[in-house]
Scaffold this active site. Structure first.
Site, mmCIF file in Angstrom:
data_model
loop_
_atom_site.group_PDB
_atom_site.id
_atom_site.type_symbol
_atom_site.label_atom_id
_atom_site.label_comp_id
_atom_site.label_asym_id
_atom_site.label_seq_id
_atom_site.Cartn_x
_atom_site.Cartn_y
_atom_site.Cartn_z
ATOM 1 C CB SER A 5 -0.887 0.098 1.107
ATOM 2 O OG SER A 5 -1.435 1.206 1.268
ATOM 3 C CG HIS A 28 -3.871 -1.381 -1.632
ATOM 4 N ND1 HIS A 28 -5.063 -2.144 -2.025
ATOM 5 C CD2 HIS A 28 -4.168 -0.581 -0.714
ATOM 6 C CE1 HIS A 28 -6.068 -1.704 -1.353
ATOM 7 N NE2 HIS A 28 -5.489 -0.954 -0.503
ATOM 8 C CG ASP A 30 -4.843 2.560 0.935
ATOM 9 O OD1 ASP A 30 -3.937 2.294 1.380
ATOM 10 O OD2 ASP A 30 -5.818 1.709 0.601
ATOM 11 C CG MET A 32 -8.138 7.195 2.131
ATOM 12 S SD MET A 32 -7.208 7.385 3.655
ATOM 13 C CE MET A 32 -6.561 5.773 3.775
ATOM 14 C CG HIS A 61 -9.278 0.582 -0.471
ATOM 15 N ND1 HIS A 61 -8.731 0.426 0.691
ATOM 16 C CD2 HIS A 61 -10.548 0.540 -0.320
ATOM 17 C CE1 HIS A 61 -9.612 0.051 1.804
ATOM 18 N NE2 HIS A 61 -10.898 0.166 0.969
ATOM 19 C CG MET A 63 -11.080 3.470 1.740
ATOM 20 S SD MET A 63 -9.656 3.701 2.929
ATOM 21 C CE MET A 63 -8.343 3.572 1.564
ATOM 22 C CG MET A 133 -11.769 -2.705 4.819
ATOM 23 S SD MET A 133 -10.198 -2.184 4.099
ATOM 24 C CE MET A 133 -9.269 -1.055 5.261
ATOM 25 N N GLY A 138 -8.884 4.283 6.785
ATOM 26 C CA GLY A 138 -8.747 5.509 6.824
ATOM 27 C C GLY A 138 -7.105 5.776 7.378
ATOM 28 N N GLY A 141 -0.969 1.413 9.529
ATOM 29 C CA GLY A 141 -0.029 1.332 10.631
ATOM 30 C C GLY A 141 -1.123 0.736 12.028
ATOM 31 C CG ASP A 171 -6.481 -2.713 2.767
ATOM 32 O OD1 ASP A 171 -7.056 -1.972 2.119
ATOM 33 O OD2 ASP A 171 -5.498 -2.672 3.483
ATOM 34 N N GLY A 173 -3.106 -4.236 8.837
ATOM 35 C CA GLY A 173 -2.493 -4.749 9.781
ATOM 36 C C GLY A 173 -1.939 -6.312 9.298
HETATM 37 O O1 LIG Z 1 -6.953 0.959 3.284
HETATM 38 C C1 LIG Z 1 -6.056 0.942 4.194
HETATM 39 C C2 LIG Z 1 -6.259 1.899 5.315
HETATM 40 O O2 LIG Z 1 -7.619 2.570 5.042
HETATM 41 C C3 LIG Z 1 -5.068 0.109 3.870
HETATM 42 O O3 LIG Z 1 -4.688 -0.053 2.602
HETATM 43 C C4 LIG Z 1 -3.807 0.553 4.678
HETATM 44 O O4 LIG Z 1 -2.890 1.542 3.989
HETATM 45 C C5 LIG Z 1 -3.017 -0.704 5.151
HETATM 46 O O5 LIG Z 1 -1.690 -0.255 5.783
HETATM 47 P P1 LIG Z 1 -1.007 -1.126 6.962
HETATM 48 O O6 LIG Z 1 -2.012 -1.538 8.054
HETATM 49 O O7 LIG Z 1 -0.817 -2.310 6.067
HETATM 50 O O8 LIG Z 1 0.050 -0.404 7.391
HETATM 51 FE FE LIG Z 2 -6.600 0.111 1.307
#
Ligand SMILES: O=C(CO)[C@@H](O)[C@H](O)COP(=O)(O)O
Ligand SMILES: [Fe+2]
Length: 217
Positions: A5, A28, A30, A32, A61, A63, A133, A138, A141, A171, A173
């Site tokens: 990501s 990936h 994101d 937003m 992705h 959001m 998810m 949002g 980390g 997606d 953690g």
């Molecule tokens: O969509 C999202 C967050 O909203 C993810 O794609 C995060 O960007 C993943 O980041 P890590 O949890 O892998 O650090």
């Molecule tokens: Fe994402």
């Protein structure tokens, strides 16, 4: 499949950051809008610029609110997969899937941790990707939410029994400590932001995550 990501990358050096993960399967991105989620990242013009320098397909992705209006545009600039959030769709999500596909990309549907899969099992027959998810959308980390894994297992079961034909993507953690349980639950695609861009050597991190995912599957 490993999908780094960009959210965890250095936004001041995006072209270089894209090159650092050339060994990944998807990139990936994101998107937003500071409305659907309390954060603002980037939009279609930047995705178009990233696409121009990326050797691997973009996995956008979204959001954002009003995904029906905006999602096809990301396919039009070359994204390989465009995922919208079920919670943001005001009409039938199958309509936006059709529009994304017509614009040339795979169509994905994302579910927040608290959104039940059962509500969308019929709708998902018209999608190519299910994004489960494993954090609240949002931010990168965040801690992996293992309580979401039954949703991954159910999706895997629906695919393995022929009810759905789609990639199961997780997606949030995903790292060396969590990827094996996600793979054992049946995920196909693993988004990893901080685990890749937080590593000294992103290419080595991608290879290690891929080995763990394939070894656990
Ligand atoms: O969509 C999202 C967050 O909203 C993810 O794609 C995060 O960007 C993943 O980041 P890590 O949890 O892998 O650090
Ligand atoms: Fe994402």
């Amino acid at each position: 499949m490993i999908a780094p990501s960009l959210l965890s990358a250095d936004f001041a050096r995006l072209a270089d950051e894209v090159a650092r993960v050339a060994d990944a399967d998807w990139l990936h991105v994101d998107v937003m809008d500071a409305h659907f989620v309390p954060n603002l990242t980037l939009g279609r013009p930047v995705v178009e610029a990233i696409q121009a320098v990326s050797p691997i397909p973009l996995d956008c992705h979204l959001m954002i609110e009003a995904p029906e209006r905006w999602a096809p545009g990301y396919a039009e600039v070359g994204a390989g997969n465009v995922t919208v959030h079920a919670e943001a769709c005001t009409g039938d999500p199958r309509d936006v899937a059709s529009d994304i596909r017509a614009a040339g990309a795979l169509a994905g549907l994302a579910l927040k941790p608290g959104t039940p899969l059962e509500r969308y099992e019929d709708v998902l027959r018209d999608f190519d990707t299910l994004l489960v998810m494993t954090v609240e959308p949002g931010f990168g980390g965040q801690a992996f939410m293992a309580e979401v894994l039954p949703k991954v297992r159910r999706a895997r079961e629906l695919v393995d029994t022929g009810h759905l034909r789609l990639l199961v993507e997780v997606d949030g953690g995903i790292n060396a400590d969590t990827i094996e349980q996600a793979a054992e639950a049946g995920a196909d695609v693993f988004v990893a932001g901080s685990a890749v861009y937080g590593a000294d050597d992103p290419a080595r991190a991608i290879a290690a995550l891929r080995a763990q995912a394939t070894g656990a599957a």
